[in-house]
Design a protein around this motif. Structure first.
Motif, short mmCIF file in Angstrom:
data_model
loop_
_atom_site.label_atom_id
_atom_site.label_comp_id
_atom_site.label_asym_id
_atom_site.label_seq_id
_atom_site.Cartn_x
_atom_site.Cartn_y
_atom_site.Cartn_z
N LEU A 226 -2.98 -2.10 -2.91
CA LEU A 226 -2.41 -1.03 -2.08
C LEU A 226 -2.70 -1.30 -0.60
CD1 LEU A 226 -3.19 2.20 -4.12
CD2 LEU A 226 -0.96 1.15 -3.73
N ILE B 190 4.14 3.86 -9.28
CA ILE B 190 4.30 2.91 -8.20
C ILE B 190 4.68 1.59 -8.85
CG2 ILE B 190 3.16 1.65 -6.32
CD1 ILE B 190 1.27 4.08 -6.07
N LYS C 199 -0.47 -4.18 0.76
CA LYS C 199 0.90 -3.73 1.05
C LYS C 199 0.92 -2.92 2.35
CE LYS C 199 4.03 -3.00 -2.43
NZ LYS C 199 4.87 -4.07 -2.13
N HIS D 228 5.85 1.04 -0.74
CA HIS D 228 5.38 1.24 -2.11
C HIS D 228 6.56 1.86 -2.86
CE1 HIS D 228 1.19 0.40 -1.22
NE2 HIS D 228 1.35 1.09 -0.11
#
Length: 167
Positions: free
Chosen positions: A33, A109, A36, A43
């Motif tokens: 996470l 996600i 990104k 996302h």
């Protein structure tokens, strides 16, 4: 500058040390996470089957056997099979009743859709709760190993309960 036992504990908790593969470690999910975010990537969200309870009412004398390869936590991309079964005899569609109210669709996600915790699929909500608890406990354990204790002590958080003071 960390003490050797702290460095050893950090090494043991690294994602590549997980017996189920790095993707099964919550630290890996947090890293992905953050990666990104650093690269300003989106996302991407999607839906997936989160609960998988299908009930069918076949005609009298007909038995049903569900195909166990159709599993919960399936991604929804275009068409999705939520259940498949074999009947003991050929039946027409109007001869059987199905109750799909036990099939729940939850948000997911996309990059985390294949994530497994201890080798098992979990809902996004559960993974986020476990990630928060894990991260807090992980950081507190490292601080405690290094001899640091907050003035008010540590707090223990359990999913769905109030925080408890704990020193």
């Amino acid at each position: 500058m960390l003490q050797e036992h702290v460095v050893e504990a950090l090494e043991k908790s690294q994602p590549y040390q997980s017996p189920y593969g790095p993707e099964s470690n919550l630290t890996y999910g947090i890293h992905e996470l953050a990666r990104k975010d650093r690269h300003r990537s989106l996302h991407v969200g999607l839906g997936r089957i989160d609960e998988h309870r299908i009930r069918v009412a076949p005609p009298p004398g007909v038995t049903i056997e569900f195909d166990q390869t159709v599993k919960p936590y399936s991604h929804i991309e275009g068409e999705l099979v939520v259940g498949r079964f074999t009947a003991s005899r050929t039946i027409r569609p109007r001869e059987i009743k199905a109750d799909l109210r036990g099939v729940a669709i939850a948000q997911e996600i996309q990059a985390w859709a294949e994530f497994k915790l201890d080798g098992k699929s979990q809902s996004l909500q559960d993974r986020m709760i476990y990630t928060e608890i894990f991260t807090r406990n992980h950081l507190e354990n490292i601080a405690l190993m290094g001899g640091a204790v907050p003035p008010d002590g540590y707090r223990t958080f359990e999913p769905g309960t109030q925080a408890e003071e704990h020193t």
